[in-house]
Design an enzyme around this catalytic site. Sequence first.
Site, short mmCIF file in Angstrom:
data_model
loop_
_atom_site.label_atom_id
_atom_site.label_comp_id
_atom_site.label_asym_id
_atom_site.label_seq_id
_atom_site.Cartn_x
_atom_site.Cartn_y
_atom_site.Cartn_z
N HIS A 333 8.68 -26.41 6.18
CA HIS A 333 9.93 -25.51 6.15
C HIS A 333 10.71 -26.11 4.98
O HIS A 333 11.17 -25.54 4.01
CB HIS A 333 10.73 -25.94 7.47
CG HIS A 333 12.15 -25.13 7.53
ND1 HIS A 333 12.13 -24.08 8.16
CD2 HIS A 333 13.21 -25.27 6.67
CE1 HIS A 333 13.55 -23.46 7.96
NE2 HIS A 333 13.81 -24.42 7.14
N GLU A 334 10.89 -27.55 4.87
CA GLU A 334 11.83 -27.95 3.81
C GLU A 334 11.22 -27.93 2.29
O GLU A 334 11.89 -27.59 1.40
CB GLU A 334 12.16 -29.46 3.97
CG GLU A 334 13.01 -29.75 5.20
CD GLU A 334 14.22 -28.90 5.37
OE1 GLU A 334 14.54 -28.67 4.45
OE2 GLU A 334 14.32 -28.38 6.57
N HIS A 337 11.65 -24.65 0.50
CA HIS A 337 13.01 -24.63 -0.06
C HIS A 337 12.85 -24.95 -1.36
O HIS A 337 13.86 -24.48 -2.15
CB HIS A 337 13.99 -25.30 0.70
CG HIS A 337 14.52 -24.74 2.06
ND1 HIS A 337 15.36 -23.57 1.98
CD2 HIS A 337 14.74 -25.23 3.19
CE1 HIS A 337 15.52 -23.29 3.18
NE2 HIS A 337 15.31 -24.12 3.88
N GLU A 356 16.91 -19.50 4.22
CA GLU A 356 16.34 -20.00 5.45
C GLU A 356 15.45 -19.02 6.33
O GLU A 356 14.28 -19.54 7.01
CB GLU A 356 17.43 -20.06 6.52
CG GLU A 356 18.38 -21.16 6.29
CD GLU A 356 17.86 -22.52 6.01
OE1 GLU A 356 16.56 -23.06 6.26
OE2 GLU A 356 18.51 -23.49 5.24
#
Length: 1679
Positions: A333-334, A337, A356
């Site tokens: 997830h991170e 980004h 997100e």
Amino acid sequence: MKSSVPCWQLLVAAILLTLIGRSTSDNYRLSRSVLPSFYNLTINIQAERYATLGSSFIGEVAITLQTNQSDTYEITLHKESLDISSCLVYNKDGALQQNVTITSQKYNRTTQQLTVPLLEALTVNENYILYFKYTGYVRTDETGLFLQSYETNKYHKVYITQLEPVYARVVFPCFDEPTFKAKFQLHLARPSEFNAASNTRLIRTTKEGNYNVDHFDVTPIMSTYLLAFVISEYQARGNLSEFAILSAPEYYNYTEFSFNVGECVIAAYNELFQMPYKQLGNKVLQFATKPWSFDNAMENWGLIIFSEEMLIHRPGYTDGLKNKEFTIRMIAHEIAHMWFGNSVTLSWWSHFWLNEGFARFYEIFMTDQIYNYKYRMEEQFVVDYLQKILEKDAVAISLPLTSPEITIQSFDEIDTQANFFAYEKGASIIRMWRNLMGSDNFNKSINSYLKQYHFKNTNPNDVFAHLKQNWPSQPEVDLDTFFSDFTEQVGYPMLIVNITQDNQKIILHQKRFLYDYEDGSDATLRYTIPITFTTNLDQSYYNLTPYTYFYKNETTVEISFENPIEWIILNQKQSNYYRVFYDQPILTQIKQLFSTSRSRRVPATTKAQIIDDLFNFAYAGMIDYADVFEYLEYLRYEFNYVPWNAAYRGMKRVVQRLTPQQLPYFEKYLSNITTGIFNELSAKSSSSDSVMDVYNRVLHVSWLCKYQNTNCNKQVELLFLGNLEKPSPDYRKTFYCAVSRTDAHARLWELYNNEIDSDDKNLILRSISCSRDYRTYIKLELFHLIPYSKQPKYLKEIYQQNPDLIDPIFSMISENIDAFVARLGKYEMIEVLSDMVDYFTTREQEEQFTIFMDRNIHRFGESALTQKNRFLTTIRKNLEWAEQRLGNKSHNDLRIESAITDRTLKIYFKYSGKVKSDTLGLFSKEIWNAGNSSTRAHKEFLFLTQFELKDARFVFPCFDEPAFKAKFQLHIGRPSGYYAVSNTRLMETTNEGKNYFVDHFEVTPIMSTYLVAFLISNYQARGNISDFAVLSLPEHYNKTEFSYNVGKRVVMAFNELFPISYKQLGNDVLLFASVPSFDIVGMENWGLIFYSEELLVQKPGYTDGFVHKEFTCRMIAHEMAHMWFGNSVSLSWWSHFWLNAGFARLYEILVTHQLYPEYHLDQQFVIHLQTIFDEDAMNSSQPLSSSESSIQTESEFEELFGSFSYEKGASIIRMWRSAMGAVNFDNSINSYLKQYHLKNTNPSDLFAHLKQNWPAQPEVALDTFFSDFTEQVGYPMVIVNITQDNQKIILRQKRFLYNYEDGSDATLRYTIPITFATNVKNTFYNLTPYMYFDKNKTTVEIFFKEPIEWISLNLKQTSYYRVLYDKPILAQLKLALSKNGHSSIPVENRAQIIDDLFSFALAGMIDYVDVFEFLEYLKNEFDYVPWYAAYRGLLGVSQRLTPHQLPYFAKYLNNITSAVFAKLTVKSNSDDTVMDVYNRQLQVSLLCKYQNTECNNQVKLHFEAHLEKPSPDYRETFYCAAARTTGYARILDLYTNESDLEEKHMLWRALSCTRDYRAHYNNMVFNSKIVENKTDGVTQMYEENPDLITPILSMLAENITKWSNFLGDSWETVVMLNKMSESFTTVEQANIFAELIDKNSEFFGTDIEVLESALERVKTNLEWAKQRLSNLNNYLRRR
């Protein structure tokens, strides 16, 4: 059916509403005319090397910027909580162009924007540098730059940043919006034992003085919120110049898994996006841990900060499959980004899902790809994310993915965007698009999107444009509408599926799905729906290409088949964002399919979808739950985790509504449908288990054993007894919980006792709470082993894990409620009850709970009634739902409710009442009119009312409680010669004949009965009685000018202070009326305030001194404050009377100080505070807020009118004001007054407004803080110790009591605001708390970078606690106070230290010698307030000294007062300040009383040389002192000739100060005809001559019966002797007193008990003095 209003009109309406609701002055967005390109930032935390939370740092930033607009004369950017010390502007050549003064800069606190004015306009497209030097603050709330700590073998600190979304501005001045992208270069100054990490590679480290400076490479172009750094003692796994994980060295060996995951994920993204991470512009990627966190992680570019548990995997404890899955997902997830958010950044927070939603989507996609679908993440996504967000998106509070930018401006609005919708719905919609267009097309779109917008900002249209470029042309769809339907609209559709009788046509309808179509949601919304399906004819379960799109403007869609079909399944794999409602024939066929082996080909997500949809349709009342449970019987053939997970999620909501009697039937059903899967899995783990097997076993064992499945319990017990190995981390809690319900639970205690890991120890303890032997568990554990903070959670676990035992568990809690409340606390117990009522399922439980709350409501604080109603609402709502949906209705539980129409009733009474003589209801006052040349002396009467708090009922039948507000119109009949006034303006007067008139008044505002008032008199008005006037007897007219002028000024001040002026409150009239011999000082009747006469009437030369005027000013301000606090906004019940009295007392001080600063009421306030401290340290202490049920009777009412409501109330409110800041406080109060105008409130209403404006830093649990000082009694003392190196202060807290054995609860603790100043940092006027001392903490430590000499806590005594310093600090404080200027320590703190020391000595905590030694600093003290505190304490001590000890005390007093008395003398001066006048009165009264030679000589000389009267403030003190010397005869003449009664009584008291007590007693006291003079005369004689008390007592004892005869009865003598006994200090006096009692026992009769009690008190006092004052007496003698 279509809405008649076009969508664009609805959108415009929404935008207009938003604009209307927002203040036009609050423009939160920055202008784009000035753009930054580079920040050169230096942060220096070296100054805080030894500091704790909340300390400061030094920052410097040079911002390179350009303007694109001519005539730019200012630069506006963001900053918050930064103290700027320097601001410079440099031109393109680097030359200084302007030094911008601090005062010229403008700051908007609401928008957090700083505007820097420029003398010259900026030149377009030229570089300038804007430079700031500033101080910032290390925070406590995980925002900005904050400090955390962790412990290994010692205490470690970690400085961390969190700048998303709007917190860069609290670290450095910046353009803090995502579109203002720039490059950054960071320089971090740190102590040498720390290391630093930031977004980019470390270039070099330089040594500068005693600290190191780390210089980091320039960042890529990015938004401010992505800047980050960590300063710690961390160790790196990996290469810091490439990829590494930073954690505590002790955790190094636990980071290998997360390191390997990180490497895999980076490589996978590099391949997927065709723009590798390093090509984005940053060579470095680091993961850093933070010890604890509310959030999982933050995607700072190059430095991702994760919560510790994500990266640390302890073998056997936190390395289970679930732990690893979570780590993989969050890392994926991170890192996603880095592309979505960092490289390509949203243009504004109103489309936060662009960050997100994509990160969540790729988190799922990437985990499956890297780990070969081991974790089945896309399948899990459907149940754990998609189905959960479908629930949230079916209610009125649903939010769209994309909001209009104009609606997302303020910080609160920005915060709303970080919600489930942005993450889960965002990912669900993106998944839908990918599946519809195909993964190849999707990937092409995303890659081109990422390329085009690298380093840029985007909005949804930009991503839509790239999706459209690659979207398949067939089937045809209006993509703009499709994208808009699911991003700009809320909610989602359901497809209603019907099949024709020939089974060859499917007819589809659509409708927005909502749980409640009457909740205010727009049920008419329609959507563009992609239709995917399969049938028994083709069974293409994995074909996600849409067959067609159901356009939103179509009524139906029909799908025809050449051959009949048996079944159809729509929305393959629940790939699209909608539900499917099948008619019964189709559903029956699907169930048959799933019950055969053919169902193995059906995707697990499809099965889970149908289960979840059915449960939700039943919850919405569209189908019966019986249909759902009948369908679920197919689960006997289901072995896949995902459908079971969906089934258990649905059953959880149902089973919680089943009664204990119904639960066995549910268990039987559950056992039946789980037979196949549980036989397959069993309770035993296997080495061949897949990840889904592990998850499935946890799920089934938790449910089956919870509902008493015999097979499950038996297997668990046998496994546990036969296997000593720990279950895996995934299974451990579930397995141990199941074991605790069996006969093997005893061995769990062995495991608990032998376990050394604290986390596992807590896990076992929590598992034991599943025990069915709940009484034993509670007895053994709840009050001993469970950590305090976890007790409510574990208590809930008992009934949550044994729902069939809810009745006996509740009974047990009811039986032991005192113990539970005592241990958990009332708020925590309310939390438990709030959860527990959600498990009540029968009307019997409802009845039992109602009885329980009625009996125990007083235990839960002032909000208990509200909580009770909330609980019962929950119970009834659940019962009604179950009765309607589950068939739970009891046949004997029929209720008939009458329909009540909305109509107004008028009730008429005619009655007679009594005019009373006491101050209750309607009463009369007799006035003597002396007459004049035309009239004889005669009596007159005035009639007036006093209704507070329950006496309106004496005058008219009424609803005499404050919450029953109404309007009133008065018509008052009176004889001629009188006139009436009331709350409102007089409309007319009618003549009823026979000299009888009726005055008719305007209707009042809505108000409580106790505020109704009227006065019938012949008063004269100063002013306009239709506007503002002061009413008094005609002869006092010329004496009301001062109070009239004060009143006008006070009204104006309040009108400016509050948002609603007095007249806007609803009343145009304000009258002050004087009342002779009024028992109370004032009464705040709305529009007609009654004051005691001496308050409004200033008699020149008698009652017009400073003290009188101060009191008048304060009381006028006090009663005026009630117009807002009490009248407009009224308390809901008397149990929180402080809402009236406390605010009125505080604003009395604030407004009077504002208007008349010469009285220094801001300083004098501590006198009020210190007085209430004494009362609040005893067993008779009262809380500010009591439960309503405890305040019902008259005696209970009267208790509330004491000093607690007034003085403590004002002190606590003052503390809140200081802690949150005056501006925030004023904003809170203004909004509170606005919202509750003409309404009733309770404390929680006030607290809600305070919380809205309370500063985020330092962090504090406000509910607890408010409760601690309003619902608890007493207050704390903070005990202060300093370490030997003078660099650390250790604080402890304890409730302060004078007697810890008086039955008070000494264990009470409080949330304490900590403010302080030191010799190093003089911050006495910064009242913002440095931190709050959490009541659950044992100690607090404060570190300093260099040794300090002294520290002073509780600045200006603004907070409600005492401070006990250790001796080294106290010694240094004495030295500091002895210097000129007292080292800048304010008068309030000087007074505080003095008062605290006397109180600690009185409580026996320190010796009085320590106090008197400290007071030697007073030789250099000239201010009134510290002297007042000193004399309060000294008088208390002197009252316990014997006549033989008093000369030593007098000698000490002479010594410490020499300087102040030399300055003041006994003579008044024209240049005296008010404080000089007060101080002189104080010094002369004490010094002359204790026979100071200089004082007596000066008084004698001045009295003999001057015949004029001293000022009214000083007169009694001066005459009293003169009466001790040679002035008695002249004062006696003054007394004889004085006609003013009040002055005459003052002169009598002064005469009684004479040392010739026998002559005064025989000649004057005995002969006085006034009883009050007799008793006052005797009392004054010994109080003003304490060394003469023995002979005065002997004189009285000579013939006490004769004395009593003069008084009229024995009782007055008993009262006088009882008071006198308080001053006895010798055994001789005690013996004389005992003999007096013994000889006159018959004469005193039953009253002798009072004197016998007094004698016991004398003995106690003598013993106390012997124990406490022996050292002091030795000290005084030695001096």
